[in-house]
Write an enzyme that holds these catalytic residues in place. Structure first.
Site, short mmCIF file in Angstrom:
data_model
loop_
_atom_site.label_atom_id
_atom_site.label_comp_id
_atom_site.label_asym_id
_atom_site.label_seq_id
_atom_site.Cartn_x
_atom_site.Cartn_y
_atom_site.Cartn_z
N CYS A 141 0.85 -1.18 0.00
CA CYS A 141 0.00 0.00 0.00
C CYS A 141 0.89 1.24 0.00
O CYS A 141 2.11 1.14 0.10
CB CYS A 141 -0.94 0.00 1.20
N CYS A 143 -0.26 4.25 1.89
CA CYS A 143 -0.71 5.23 2.87
C CYS A 143 0.36 5.59 3.90
O CYS A 143 0.42 6.73 4.36
CB CYS A 143 -1.97 4.74 3.57
N CYS A 151 -4.22 5.90 0.07
CA CYS A 151 -3.73 4.61 -0.45
C CYS A 151 -3.43 4.62 -1.94
O CYS A 151 -3.17 3.56 -2.52
CB CYS A 151 -4.74 3.52 -0.14
N LYS A 227 -12.53 -5.00 1.57
CA LYS A 227 -12.01 -4.20 2.67
C LYS A 227 -12.96 -3.03 2.87
O LYS A 227 -13.11 -2.17 1.99
CB LYS A 227 -10.60 -3.70 2.34
N ARG A 237 -3.87 2.74 12.38
CA ARG A 237 -3.34 3.98 11.81
C ARG A 237 -2.37 4.66 12.76
O ARG A 237 -1.44 5.33 12.31
CB ARG A 237 -4.50 4.90 11.42
N LYS A 279 -11.97 -7.88 5.38
CA LYS A 279 -11.44 -7.03 6.44
C LYS A 279 -12.43 -5.91 6.72
O LYS A 279 -12.83 -5.21 5.78
CB LYS A 279 -10.08 -6.46 6.01
N SER A 306 -7.14 -4.18 14.13
CA SER A 306 -6.61 -3.56 15.36
C SER A 306 -7.71 -3.16 16.34
O SER A 306 -7.55 -3.33 17.56
CB SER A 306 -5.77 -2.34 14.98
#
Length: 347
Positions: A141, A143, A151, A227, A237, A279, A306
């Site tokens: 990715c 990001c 992204c 996603k 993040r 996800k 997360s």
């Protein structure tokens, strides 16, 4: 606002479904035969790799998790590998100090992502040498590496009808060209699997084409196919320093209330994805089940993200339940829904 410009159909001109990449490693072979049990082969451990080689930084929003410098990875991995860890998923984390050290490289195209001295390529090289049996999956990715935290690659800003507010548009073709080049570099550096998480249209077909062009068609692609634009990514993040500097990712990650997940999976399978991923996991068990019915012969991954990790941890800390019992229940439910592979920080 942020708009997404879609495309990528031209990269489907030479889609060849290859079976060998999906079972050329002992772990990926096992993925084809897993049922509802939770075992070492079905679990993948995500690792945040810092650009500072000596780092071990706690992630405050994810108690018990750290950003690890490459030189300290053995401290993390030696005990886990000795207990049977078989798969890892690598994310780069460019620290604030690192951003100061690489001025000019945190830009619109994420130039730092595939630098040879960058965290992911450095980690792949080290892990390939130190843990040759470990399945190395590289997240792909932009990001973490761009100045804007999104992204993909943006087009030049423009203004709509004389407004002072810029209209910011993702350039899909430039984005997937960049993503495919990063995937290639990771494969060349030792990734056993490349896993694009950007959600741009057409990137799977172009990655497969680029790998073929460089005689790396044996490297499988695990696509973050469905996603969703979830609130559950907040701690990630923090860990990857990948919070968008403006706007959000709802123009390219899927709406949580939509049924587009199955269409996204069909798209990626048509472009040659070897493995597919949902996800987050816990709130999308229906999508996991639907995906397992749509493609029963394709190993299916689910990412317990997360936010899910932190909710379980804090609930246990508050005395609501026993952590191990709750974690196992959550993982079993994901497997029961149809996932063959679970990516979880509780590995």
């Amino acid at each position: 606002g942020i708009n997404a410009e879609y495309g990528g159909a031209k990269y489907m001109k030479r889609v060849i479904k290859r079976l060998h990449p999906t079972f050329n490693h002992k772990v990926t072979r096992a993925w084809h035969g897993l049922k509802h049990k939770i075992d070492k082969q079905s679990l993948v451990f995500p690792i945040f790799v810092s650009d500072v080689k000596s780092d071990k930084n706690p992630i405050n929003s994810m108690p018990g998790q750290f950003q690890w410098g490459v030189d300290r990875l053995p401290e993390l991995l030696d005990p886990l590998v000795s207990k049977g860890l078989q798969s890892v998923l690598l994310f780069g984390a460019i620290t604030q100090q690192g951003r100061k050290d690489i001025q000019g490289k945190s830009d619109n195209v994420g130039s730092w992502a595939d630098q040879i001295e960058g965290p992911v390529i450095t980690a792949l090289t080290k892990l390939k040498k130190s843990y040759p049996e470990l399945l190395r999956i590289a997240d792909v990715c932009l990001c973490q590496y761009t100045h804007h935290g999104h992204c993909g690659v943006f087009k030049d800003h423009n203004h709509d009808h004389g407004s002072e507010q810029p209209i910011v548009t993702l350039d899909n073709e430039k984005s997937i060209d960049r993503i495919s080049n990063i995937a290639l570099r990771y494969a060349q550096a030792g990734a056993d699997v490349v896993a694009p998480s950007d959600m741009m249209d057409g990137r799977i077909g172009l990655i497969k084409e680029r790998l073929r062009e460089h005689n790396l068609s044996e490297i499988p692609v695990m696509s973050y196919s469905a996603k969703y634009a979830s609130a559950m990514y907040g701690p990630f993040r923090d860990a990857a320093f990948s919070t968008p500097k403006f706007g959000d990712r709802r123009c390219y990650q899927l709406p949580p209330d939509s049924k587009l997940g199955i269409e996204a999976i069909k798209r990626d399978l048509a472009e040659g994805a070897d493995f597919i991923m949902i996800k987050p996991a816990g709130g999308y068990l229906d999508v996991i089940h639907a995906a397992s019915q749509l493609a029963p012969n394709i190993p299916l991954a689910a990412y317990q993200v997360s936010g899910e990790y932190s909710m379980l941890w804090h609930g246990a800390k508050a005395g609501c339940y026993d952590l191990r019992t709750a974690v196992m229940e959550s993982l079993i439910s994901i497997r029961r829904a149809g996932a063959d592979i679970i990516i979880t920080y509780y590995t």
